[in-house]
Enzyme design. Structure first.
Site, PDB file in Angstrom:
ATOM      1  N   SER A   1     128.683  71.519   8.612  1.00 51.81           N
ATOM      2  CA  SER A   1     127.260  71.707   9.269  1.00 51.81           C
ATOM      3  C   SER A   1     126.103  71.436   8.286  1.00 51.81           C
ATOM      4  CB  SER A   1     127.314  73.228   9.687  1.00 51.81           C
ATOM      5  OG  SER A   1     127.300  74.058   8.592  1.00 51.81           O
TER       6      SER A   1
ATOM      7  N   SER B   1     131.775  72.585   5.188  1.00 54.58           N
ATOM      8  CA  SER B   1     130.319  72.333   5.584  1.00 54.58           C
ATOM      9  C   SER B   1     129.223  71.593   4.285  1.00 54.58           C
ATOM     10  CB  SER B   1     129.712  73.506   6.218  1.00 54.58           C
ATOM     11  OG  SER B   1     129.946  73.485   7.514  1.00 54.58           O
TER      12      SER B   1
ATOM     13  N   LYS C   1     118.939  73.782   3.393  1.00 50.87           N
ATOM     14  CA  LYS C   1     119.594  73.979   4.573  1.00 50.87           C
ATOM     15  C   LYS C   1     118.758  75.322   5.173  1.00 50.87           C
ATOM     16  CE  LYS C   1     124.297  74.569   6.550  1.00 50.87           C
ATOM     17  NZ  LYS C   1     125.554  74.655   6.203  1.00 50.87           N
TER      18      LYS C   1
HETATM   19  N1  GLN Z   1     133.204  72.668  10.716  1.00 47.06           N
HETATM   20  C1  GLN Z   1     133.792  74.103  10.367  1.00 47.06           C
HETATM   21  C2  GLN Z   1     133.293  75.150  11.682  1.00 47.06           C
HETATM   22  O1  GLN Z   1     132.859  74.499  12.545  1.00 47.06           O
HETATM   23  C3  GLN Z   1     133.187  74.660   9.281  1.00 47.06           C
HETATM   24  C4  GLN Z   1     131.750  74.830   9.248  1.00 47.06           C
HETATM   25  C5  GLN Z   1     131.221  75.385   7.803  1.00 47.06           C
HETATM   26  O2  GLN Z   1     131.897  75.326   6.929  1.00 47.06           O
HETATM   27  N2  GLN Z   1     130.127  76.032   8.003  1.00 47.06           N
HETATM   28  O3  GLN Z   1     133.422  76.057  11.671  1.00 47.06           O
END
Ligand code: GLN
Length: 513
Positions: free
Chosen positions: A158, A182, A83
């Site tokens: 994400s 994420s 990532k």
């Molecule tokens: N979707 C969640 C957010 O927008 C979690 C994102 C994540 O785990 N980095 O914050």
């Protein structure tokens, strides 16, 4: 190996065997992965940067060392996608934000160092929501990634690029991060396995921070054994991360025994119903089917309610933005990445124009939410209150774990949604993580494994949650379940909805193969 072009479709443990006996070389495996990338990446966009030269060097070195009969670690020669949130020495790292465009870190994240030491080969940096804020990868500053099961759908987020890369065999394993879901939610949307370890189990040194009391890093893989092998590489104490836990690291593959007798599993009501709504029917059917399967495998299953989990989303959207607003204060045009040209005469103007140009809309929304929640006079009403409710959520988990070894439920209330479907409605987007966010609140290990498909052919994820440092228990339960299904063996064949008939035929053909 009859079809060499299919090496990229194998799992890391299968490749490990072939590489170890010299039946295939690391360079051949890498060529198969890049072959797949050349074929479909223009449609998928799982990567924001391909590191072909680095990868070829690494693969060549592995092959040479093997030829010299050096003893190699199990995953040496396995292609890995990282990532774009991981600092990689000498390789651009942007967190998919314009503000970090051009930033080349002078050092590797701890986990990147570990992967290098273990001979994993770096295919490239994957697409993600900017600063990991999002659930669909649509918040990337560098374009969207598509879901390999259906190109009109999102891969989740994400870590959407990482999950899509593994699911489409553009990588064999990948690294994600998980602050509120994420790793698990994109794994669920793409039909692969994702593990968020216990907070502190894996070092975050060199991982660009989003919300420091929640962030954790972990693997995304094609099956449970690959996840266990990756955990053997990743877990361990690191003095450079003050939250790192100094506890012995087991051999996680020892947990893969396929026996569930005596295991107590709780189906969490709040992972199946939220805000008076139920998860999608297909999802609910698949999860209940999985629970029945656990019963057949010898586990004792029961439903359990953790009522404070209902507050997880509002609590998260105070705590995470508050921490993010502080972590993101460092991006001001002085030390990293982008600086608005011609604004140097006035420092405040330079900061504000740089940040205005550099950050996308969702990141700005989070910074504003967080700054507001932390401002004088509001701290007690918002941040303090949220922290107190977070404690109640943790207590619910503690109590449940007096009766159960593993808690299960949906990873996400729906299967992958359409591109653009939720971009205008942040609250609808936030609800995609209603089942995963509570687990970060508790700092607990959580996992998503494929457990079925919806009527329209999209993968469904089963979430498993364990006590702190009980990754082995999760892996044991996940492995036993996986061995009793074929979900993890299906491979995505990227096609768009307009071509849906072809997609169904491809899948049917694969099933009967
Ligand atoms: N979707 C969640 C957010 O927008 C979690 C994102 C994540 O785990 N980095 O914050």
């Amino acid at each position: 190996m009859s079809a060499e072009g299919k090496l990229n479709e194998l799992t890391a443990h299968e490749l490990s065997g072939l590489l170890g006996t010299g039946q295939v070389s690391a360079r051949e495996v890498l060529a198969a992965v890049y072959g797949r990338i050349d074929e479909i990446e223009s449609e998928m966009h799982a990567y924001v940067l391909l590191t072909r030269e680095v990868a070829e060097q690494q693969a060549t070195e592995i092959d040479e060392r093997r030829a010299r009969k050096e003893k190699m670690p199990p995953l040496a020669g396995v292609p890995l996608a990282l990532k774009d949130i991981y600092c990689t020495k000498g390789i651009e790292t942007t967190c998919c934000s314009k503000i970090l465009k051009g930033f080349v870190p002078p050092y590797d994240a701890d986990v990147v160092e570990r992967c290098r030491r273990n001979g994993l080969v770096f295919v490239g940096k994957t697409n993600m929501d900017e600063f990991a804020m999002g659930s669909s990868t649509e918040n990337s500053a560098f374009g969207v990634t598509r879901n390999p099961w259906n190109l009109d759908r999102v891969p989740g987020g994400s870590s959407g690029g990482s999950a899509a890369a593994v699911a489409s065999s553009e990588a064999v394993v990948a690294m994600g991060t998980d602050t509120g879901g994420s790793i698990r939610q994109p794994a669920s949307f793409c039909g692969v396995v994702g593990l968020k370890p216990t907070y502190g189990r894996v070092s975050r040194y060199g991982v660009i921070a989003f919300a420091s009391s929640l962030d954790q890093v972990g693997p995304i893989a094609k099956d449970v054994r690959d996840c266990a092998l990756m955990m053997n590489v990743l877990a361990g104490h690191d003095a450079r991360d003050s939250t790192s836990i100094d506890a012995p690291v087991p051999d996680y593959t020892q947990a893969l025994v396929g026996d569930l007798r005596g295991l107590r599993i709780g189906l969490v009501k709040e992972f199946m119903q939220y805000q008076g709504r139920s998860v999608d029917e297909d999802v609910s059917l698949a999860i209940n089917g999985a629970l029945a399967r656990f019963g057949e495998l010898g586990a004792e299953c029961e439903e359990v309610s953790l009522p404070h989990l209902n507050y997880s989303i509002p609590v998260y959207y105070i705590i995470a933005p508050a921490e993010a607003s502080s972590n993101l204060a460092r991006y001001d045009g002085v030390q990293y990445g982008h600086r608005t040209p011609g604004a140097d005469a006035d420092i405040v103007e330079m900061y504000s124009r740089t940040r205005d140009e550099g950050f996308g809309a969702e990141v700005k929304r989070r910074i504003m939410l967080g700054t507001y929640a932390l401002s004088a006079g509001y701290y007690d009403a918002y941040y303090l209150k949220a922290s107190q409710v977070r404690t109640l959520i943790r207590r619910d988990f503690d109590q449940a774990f007096e009766r159960f070894d593993v808690l299960v439920g949906a990873t996400s209330p729906t299967v992958a949604f359409r591109l653009g479907e939720k971009t205008d409605d942040p609250l609808a987007m936030y609800l995609s993580d209603v089942c995963t966010i509570p687990v970060n609140m508790g700092g607990l290990p959580g996992m998503s494994i494929p457990c079925g498909f919806s009527a329209d052919g999209m993968p469904i994820g089963l979430q498993l949650v364990g006590k702190p440092l009980a990754e082995e228990v999760l892996l044991r339960a996940a492995y036993a379940f996986e061995q009793s299904t074929d979900c993890h063996q299906r491979r995505a064949r990227p096609v768009s909805e307009a071509d849906g008939r072809r997609s169904a035929v491809a899948r049917a053909g694969h099933d009967s193969a």
